[in-house]
Enzyme design. Structure first.
Site, short mmCIF file in Angstrom:
data_model
loop_
_atom_site.label_atom_id
_atom_site.label_comp_id
_atom_site.label_asym_id
_atom_site.label_seq_id
_atom_site.Cartn_x
_atom_site.Cartn_y
_atom_site.Cartn_z
N ASN A 72 0.89 -1.07 -0.12
CA ASN A 72 -0.41 0.10 0.11
C ASN A 72 1.30 0.88 -0.10
O ASN A 72 1.88 1.20 0.43
CB ASN A 72 -0.95 -0.08 1.60
CG ASN A 72 -1.54 -1.43 1.28
OD1 ASN A 72 -1.93 -2.36 -0.43
ND2 ASN A 72 -2.30 -1.53 2.44
N HIS A 77 5.63 -0.96 -2.74
CA HIS A 77 5.30 0.31 -5.08
C HIS A 77 5.23 1.51 -3.85
O HIS A 77 4.65 1.99 -4.19
CB HIS A 77 3.68 -0.05 -4.45
CG HIS A 77 4.00 -1.65 -4.74
ND1 HIS A 77 2.62 -2.65 -4.37
CD2 HIS A 77 4.26 -2.57 -5.38
CE1 HIS A 77 2.30 -3.65 -4.74
NE2 HIS A 77 3.70 -3.91 -5.67
N CYS A 126 10.55 14.87 -8.27
CA CYS A 126 10.60 15.66 -9.91
C CYS A 126 11.75 14.37 -11.06
O CYS A 126 12.63 13.69 -10.53
CB CYS A 126 12.00 16.66 -10.03
SG CYS A 126 12.11 16.42 -11.24
N GLY A 182 -5.18 -9.09 4.02
CA GLY A 182 -6.05 -7.69 2.43
C GLY A 182 -4.97 -7.56 1.63
O GLY A 182 -4.51 -7.25 0.75
N GLU A 193 -11.84 -13.27 1.40
CA GLU A 193 -12.20 -14.35 0.73
C GLU A 193 -10.25 -14.85 0.32
O GLU A 193 -9.76 -14.61 0.98
CB GLU A 193 -12.88 -14.25 -0.31
CG GLU A 193 -12.37 -13.04 -1.36
CD GLU A 193 -12.95 -12.77 -2.43
OE1 GLU A 193 -12.15 -12.19 -3.78
OE2 GLU A 193 -13.87 -11.92 -2.47
#
Ligand code: APR
Length: 313
Positions: free
Chosen positions: A168, A185, A193, A254, A282
């Site tokens: 995240n 990430h 820049c 998650g 799930e």
């Protein structure tokens, strides 16, 4: 005579003693397999026992979390661990109001991910910045850590967690107080820049006029998170690989396990002998592949129940 439920594990021990079955671990593991294998069948048996045992306390446990015994196992694994890494994905921030990327209500159902492709960004920075500001600054920027983020901080305070590796870019682990967080990430908190490489904290940049530009060289600024087609930043890349070697427990929270190369890290840890505890609403790519304990449910609820089990030990 119905049995008073102190905690589910004790409950089962009483039932087993009543059935004359001794030896906690072996028998409980069998129960575990049964419970996870055939909740429906068990529910039918329980319904027939309705007069003997209050069904409510059974069904909620099985249906919601795969049985309190799974929590006991997860807690035992955490308590006996030498080094624990939490590996988190978009799912841990859902209850902070940040949608996941995939799945029915995922961002990629509403937006074409091309605006996060580095080549497309370099060609159409204005168009991309419009989307980027809308999603990652106007929307994500309002998010606050939730109970699952704070539970990870508490685990660190209890010396039951050493490192967080997150996919995240929302900075919520740091805001919740975790001290060692590898942002695999990158992060939306800084802009860089594209010409001179100068870094800006987002609070220093006016995102009204887009695309935002570097005050030193006039180059276009880009959020300091990984766009498709870009490499994984250091030290997050090498430190995460190191943790996959050193940690004997990985707590996955998650993540779908679909995004490479991040998704390889838990497999590397497993190969190095780590035990895997997984929390997800799930089954993911990991569940039937490497997870030793799967706690099904929303990150906040599951982490709260896990903390209760740990504190009850
Ligand atoms: N609690 C726990 N898990 C949840 C919850 C919740 N409340 N809500 C959703 N999940 C699970 C979903 O079942 C899914 O498995 O979170 C996972 C989110 O999956 P993805 O959207 O694929 O996110 P993730 O695995 O983190 O992918 C990572 O994708 O686009 C890239 O860079 C982006 O970091 C992101 C990466």
């Amino acid at each position: 005579m119905p049995v008073k439920v102190h905690n589910r594990t004790i409950f089962w021990q009483q039932i087993l003693q009543r059935w004359g079955l001794s030896g906690r671990r072996g028998v409980l593991t069998i129960i575990d397999e049964i419970l996870n294998g055939v909740p429906v069948l068990l529910k039918m048996i329980l319904n027939s026992w309705n007069k003997v045992i209050p069904v409510r306390c059974f069904t909620s446990a099985f249906e919601q979390t795969g049985g309190g015994i799974m929590y006991q196992r997860a807690a035992d694994i955490l308590r006996s661990a030498k080094r624990v890494t939490a590996f988190t994905g978009a799912g841990i921030s859902v209850e902070s109001g940040i949608p996941t990327f995939r799945g029915k209500s995922g961002l990629w159902n509403r937006y074409d991910p091309k605006f996060l492709d580095i080549n497309y960004f370099l060609t159409f920075p204005d168009e991309c910045w419009g989307r980027i500001k809308e999603i990652f600054y106007d929307f994500f920027g309002q998010a606050k850590p939730n109970a699952a983020h704070y539970a990870l901080h508490e685990l660190e305070a209890m010396s039951l967690l050493d490192v967080v590796i997150t996919q995240n870019i929302d900075n919520l682990h740091q805001e919740a107080g975790n001290s060692t967080v590898y942002e695999y990430h990158g992060t939306a908190r800084f802009l860089v820049c594209m010409e001179c490489g100068k870094k800006y904290h987002v609070s220093e940049v006016d995102l009204i006029k887009l695309p935002p530009c570097c005050i030193s060289c006039g180059g276009i600024l880009k959020p300091d998170f990984v766009f498709f087609g870009e490499g994984i930043p250091e030290p997050a890349s090498s430190m995460s690989a190191l943790e996959a070697e050193k940690s004997d427990v990985f707590l996955l929270i998650g993540t779908s396990g679909k995004v490479t190369p991040a998704c390889y890290i838990p497999y590397m840890a497993k190969e190095n002998g780590a035990r895997i505890i997984e929390i997800n609403t799930e089954a993911s790519a990991y569940t039937h592949a490497i997870s030793d304990v799967f706690l099904k449910g929303r990150a906040t609820e599951v982490m709260e129940a896990l903390m209760e089990t740990l504190e009850g030990m």
